[in-house]
Design a protein around this motif. Structure first.
Motif, PDB file in Angstrom:
ATOM      1  N   LEU A   1       0.858  -1.179   0.000  1.00 42.17           N
ATOM      2  CA  LEU A   1       0.000   0.000   0.000  1.00 42.17           C
ATOM      3  C   LEU A   1       0.897   1.232   0.000  1.00 42.17           C
ATOM      4  N   TRP A   2       0.651   2.129  -0.947  1.00 41.72           N
ATOM      5  CA  TRP A   2       1.473   3.321  -1.105  1.00 41.72           C
ATOM      6  C   TRP A   2       0.567   4.548  -1.160  1.00 41.72           C
ATOM      7  N   ALA A   3       1.040   5.671  -0.601  1.00 43.38           N
ATOM      8  CA  ALA A   3       0.217   6.878  -0.524  1.00 43.38           C
ATOM      9  C   ALA A   3       0.978   8.087  -1.046  1.00 43.38           C
ATOM     10  N   ALA A   4       0.262   8.990  -1.708  1.00 44.95           N
ATOM     11  CA  ALA A   4       0.830  10.261  -2.167  1.00 44.95           C
ATOM     12  C   ALA A   4      -0.211  11.356  -1.941  1.00 44.95           C
ATOM     13  N   PRO A   5       0.211  12.524  -1.442  1.00 44.89           N
ATOM     14  CA  PRO A   5      -0.744  13.573  -1.076  1.00 44.89           C
ATOM     15  C   PRO A   5      -1.021  14.569  -2.195  1.00 44.89           C
ATOM     16  N   GLY A   6      -2.117  15.306  -2.017  1.00 48.71           N
ATOM     17  CA  GLY A   6      -2.319  16.523  -2.781  1.00 48.71           C
ATOM     18  C   GLY A   6      -1.419  17.606  -2.228  1.00 48.71           C
ATOM     19  N   ARG A   7      -1.491  18.779  -2.809  1.00 51.96           N
ATOM     20  CA  ARG A   7      -0.614  19.857  -2.358  1.00 51.96           C
ATOM     21  C   ARG A   7      -1.304  21.202  -2.456  1.00 51.96           C
ATOM     22  N   VAL A   8      -0.789  22.148  -1.671  1.00 54.09           N
ATOM     23  CA  VAL A   8      -1.084  23.566  -1.850  1.00 54.09           C
ATOM     24  C   VAL A   8       0.228  24.225  -2.246  1.00 54.09           C
TER      25      VAL A   8
ATOM     26  N   PRO B   1      -9.395  16.296  -2.987  1.00 51.99           N
ATOM     27  CA  PRO B   1     -10.477  16.905  -3.784  1.00 51.99           C
ATOM     28  C   PRO B   1     -10.086  17.011  -5.251  1.00 51.99           C
ATOM     29  N   THR B   2     -10.998  16.635  -6.128  1.00 50.27           N
ATOM     30  CA  THR B   2     -10.728  16.721  -7.562  1.00 50.27           C
ATOM     31  C   THR B   2     -11.245  18.037  -8.122  1.00 50.27           C
ATOM     32  N   GLY B   3     -10.560  18.538  -9.134  1.00 46.21           N
ATOM     33  CA  GLY B   3     -10.982  19.777  -9.772  1.00 46.21           C
ATOM     34  C   GLY B   3     -10.819  21.004  -8.908  1.00 46.21           C
ATOM     35  N   ALA B   4      -9.987  20.907  -7.863  1.00 43.79           N
ATOM     36  CA  ALA B   4      -9.845  22.009  -6.914  1.00 43.79           C
ATOM     37  C   ALA B   4      -8.463  22.642  -6.940  1.00 43.79           C
ATOM     38  N   SER B   5      -7.657  22.308  -7.955  1.00 40.54           N
ATOM     39  CA  SER B   5      -6.283  22.815  -8.058  1.00 40.54           C
ATOM     40  C   SER B   5      -5.421  22.384  -6.877  1.00 40.54           C
ATOM     41  N   LEU B   6      -5.702  21.203  -6.352  1.00 32.54           N
ATOM     42  CA  LEU B   6      -4.938  20.670  -5.214  1.00 32.54           C
ATOM     43  C   LEU B   6      -4.158  19.421  -5.621  1.00 32.54           C
ATOM     44  N   SER B   7      -3.946  19.254  -6.908  1.00 25.60           N
ATOM     45  CA  SER B   7      -3.067  18.218  -7.464  1.00 25.60           C
ATOM     46  C   SER B   7      -3.552  16.799  -7.241  1.00 25.60           C
ATOM     47  N   SER B   8      -4.824  16.569  -7.473  1.00 23.37           N
ATOM     48  CA  SER B   8      -5.317  15.194  -7.394  1.00 23.37           C
ATOM     49  C   SER B   8      -4.646  14.312  -8.440  1.00 23.37           C
ATOM     50  N   SER B   9      -4.337  14.861  -9.616  1.00 21.86           N
ATOM     51  CA  SER B   9      -3.686  14.056 -10.651  1.00 21.86           C
ATOM     52  C   SER B   9      -2.268  13.690 -10.250  1.00 21.86           C
TER      53      SER B   9
ATOM     54  N   VAL C   1      -0.784  12.022 -21.247  1.00 22.44           N
ATOM     55  CA  VAL C   1      -2.095  12.587 -20.918  1.00 22.44           C
ATOM     56  C   VAL C   1      -2.351  13.834 -21.760  1.00 22.44           C
ATOM     57  N   GLY C   2      -1.271  14.559 -22.080  1.00 23.45           N
ATOM     58  CA  GLY C   2      -1.404  15.725 -22.942  1.00 23.45           C
ATOM     59  C   GLY C   2      -1.549  17.034 -22.208  1.00 23.45           C
ATOM     60  N   MET C   3      -1.239  17.053 -20.904  1.00 19.66           N
ATOM     61  CA  MET C   3      -1.300  18.287 -20.127  1.00 19.66           C
ATOM     62  C   MET C   3       0.126  18.826 -19.969  1.00 19.66           C
ATOM     63  N   PRO C   4       0.422  20.029 -20.503  1.00 17.55           N
ATOM     64  CA  PRO C   4       1.795  20.543 -20.490  1.00 17.55           C
ATOM     65  C   PRO C   4       2.180  21.186 -19.164  1.00 17.55           C
ATOM     66  N   CYS C   5       1.999  20.460 -18.065  1.00 13.61           N
ATOM     67  CA  CYS C   5       2.288  21.002 -16.740  1.00 13.61           C
ATOM     68  C   CYS C   5       3.790  21.069 -16.507  1.00 13.61           C
ATOM     69  N   GLY C   6       4.191  21.925 -15.556  1.00  9.20           N
ATOM     70  CA  GLY C   6       5.562  21.914 -15.085  1.00  9.20           C
ATOM     71  C   GLY C   6       5.740  20.807 -14.060  1.00  9.20           C
ATOM     72  N   ILE C   7       6.835  20.870 -13.322  1.00  9.29           N
ATOM     73  CA  ILE C   7       7.183  19.773 -12.429  1.00  9.29           C
ATOM     74  C   ILE C   7       6.785  20.033 -10.978  1.00  9.29           C
ATOM     75  N   LEU C   8       6.148  21.159 -10.719  1.00  7.29           N
ATOM     76  CA  LEU C   8       5.791  21.521  -9.347  1.00  7.29           C
ATOM     77  C   LEU C   8       4.944  20.463  -8.653  1.00  7.29           C
ATOM     78  N   ASP C   9       3.837  20.075  -9.260  1.00  6.54           N
ATOM     79  CA  ASP C   9       2.868  19.237  -8.559  1.00  6.54           C
ATOM     80  C   ASP C   9       3.441  17.878  -8.210  1.00  6.54           C
ATOM     81  N   GLN C  10       4.103  17.249  -9.172  1.00 11.29           N
ATOM     82  CA  GLN C  10       4.672  15.931  -8.911  1.00 11.29           C
ATOM     83  C   GLN C  10       5.778  16.008  -7.856  1.00 11.29           C
ATOM     84  N   SER C  11       6.594  17.054  -7.921  1.00 12.81           N
ATOM     85  CA  SER C  11       7.663  17.213  -6.928  1.00 12.81           C
ATOM     86  C   SER C  11       7.089  17.417  -5.536  1.00 12.81           C
ATOM     87  N   ALA C  12       6.059  18.238  -5.440  1.00 12.51           N
ATOM     88  CA  ALA C  12       5.454  18.496  -4.139  1.00 12.51           C
ATOM     89  C   ALA C  12       4.890  17.225  -3.535  1.00 12.51           C
ATOM     90  N   SER C  13       4.158  16.452  -4.340  1.00  9.94           N
ATOM     91  CA  SER C  13       3.544  15.235  -3.816  1.00  9.94           C
ATOM     92  C   SER C  13       4.589  14.224  -3.369  1.00  9.94           C
TER      93      SER C  13
END
Length: 381
Positions: free
Chosen positions: A31-38, A124-132, A168-180
């Motif tokens: 079992l592995w866990a990863a958080p959302g972020r602000v 939360p999804t769709g809340a800009s809290l990095s659910s993806s 997925v086709g979303m040109p995001c930077g590396i912030l969200d994945q690094s934070a999680s």
């Protein structure tokens, strides 16, 4: 990635394990866990090789997983569904994210075989809290754990980013994945997105009599994918006109004849300065003083970068009007969430003002909660 489980992640993991047993009649192998972020401050700077300072939220996506003869992805959210794939290519909906992670891992030299992966989440999804990013991080850890890959955390973040960019086709930077993947409990993470060097900065608001309110506006994202890509393209064009690889390297007082590109550049340059200033204040224990920087960040995002929304502006304006020390939108924008730094004694007043302002404007009722800096991604058991 620490091995000490977050208590809330451990609770979610027990639910995920039970759901896995019910779905498959066997125990998961792990079992592995990863958080959302602000993101405290540093918005739209990551893909400009700039600076960011996120912290992890105490909301997690848990992946319960085991090796299998074929790919099988199960979710407990959205009504729950199981998707079986003969091939990872062409996966759609939420399954596109875990499928993309598996493909990106193989591209990076970490091949993984088929697996049964059940995901359970309260991010939360769709809340800009990095659910993806939480989904990507949890699945990455699960697949790496199942197939014996020991991947440096910086490389793990880059692989998850490439999964979202390339598949997925979303040109995001590396912030969200690094934070999680990298944040630590009780800290905000100051990170240089050029080399992924980072410093964990103490961020225990309760010691200063402060709280951070997160306002999920419950507003749907509008044109977020196309507009996000457009902002990134603007930055690349502006950098090209200045002869630099990324806007981080633009001269501080550079100006462009194109008024739109000039405003995009101004946001990036001033936002980098605000991140550096906020990090310095936190290191000195002057937490309350970052409030002005948060508000200035929102003003820049609202007018120069043009990624705010009526719901986000309402939340920020109401929070400041009710006495917040500072407030701003967080995440990519066009909907999602805002944050407000407030004195603990004023938290209820600010929350009430934000909700009342939304009602007066006929906007969706926002969800407001207190955030703490939680633990980054980790194996629960």
């Amino acid at each position: 990635m620490t091995s000490t489980p977050d208590p809330h992640a451990a609770e979610l993991a027990e639910t995920a394990a039970a759901a896995f047993r019910e779905a498959h009649g066997t125990e998961p192998e792990g079992l592995w866990a990863a958080p959302g972020r602000v993101n405290l401050i540093g918005e739209h700077t990551d893909y400009n090789d700039g600076f960011v300072m996120p912290f992890a939220l105490p909301f997690y996506t848990v992946a319960a997983a085991a090796k299998a003869d074929a790919w099988e992805f199960t979710s407990t959210f959205g009504g729950g569904e199981t998707v079986r794939l003969d091939r990872l290519e062409g996966a759609e909906g939420w399954v596109a994210y875990p499928a993309a992670v598996a493909r990106a891992m193989a591209d990076a030299g970490y091949p993984v075989g088929p697996a049964r992966v059940l995901v359970h989440s309260d991010v939360p999804t769709g809340a800009s809290l990095s659910s993806s990013a939480a989904l990507e991080g949890a699945v990455f850890l699960a697949l790496a754990g199942l197939y014996g890959h020991d991947v440096p955390v910086e490389e793990a973040a880059a692989i998850c980013q490439r999964a979202e960019n390339d598949y997925v086709g979303m040109p995001c930077g590396i912030l969200d994945q690094s934070a999680s993947l990298m944040c630590e409990a009780g800290h905000a993470m100051f990170m240089d997105c050029r080399d992924l060097s980072r410093e964990q900065v103490p961020f225990k608001l309760e010691d200063e009599g402060l709280v951070m309110l997160v306002v999920d506006t419950n507003a749907p994202h509008r044109l977020v994918d196309s507009e996000y890509a457009a902002r990134r393209a603007d930055c690349e064009k502006a950098a090209g006109l200045l002869g630099v690889s990324h806007l981080r390297d633009a001269p501080r007082h550079a100006r462009l004849d194109d008024e739109r590109l000039d405003r995009r550049m101004r946001h990036v340059l001033t936002e980098d300065e605000r991140v550096l200033a906020a990090a310095a204040l936190l290191k000195e224990g002057r937490v309350a003083e970052i409030g002005e920087l948060l508000t200035a960040s929102h003003t820049s995002l609202r007018y120069d970068y043009e990624v705010s929304s009526v719901e986000l502006d309402s939340a920020v304006d109401a929070a400041i009007g009710a006495g917040a020390l500072g407030a701003r939108m967080t995440g990519g924008g066009f909907g999602g969430s805002a944050i407000a730094l407030v004195e603990a004694a004023s938290a209820r007043k600010v929350e009430a003002a934000v909700i009342d302002a939304a009602a007066q404007a006929g906007l969706p009722v926002p969800r407001v909660f207190v955030a703490r800096a939680a633990q980054g991604a980790h194996r629960v058991r």
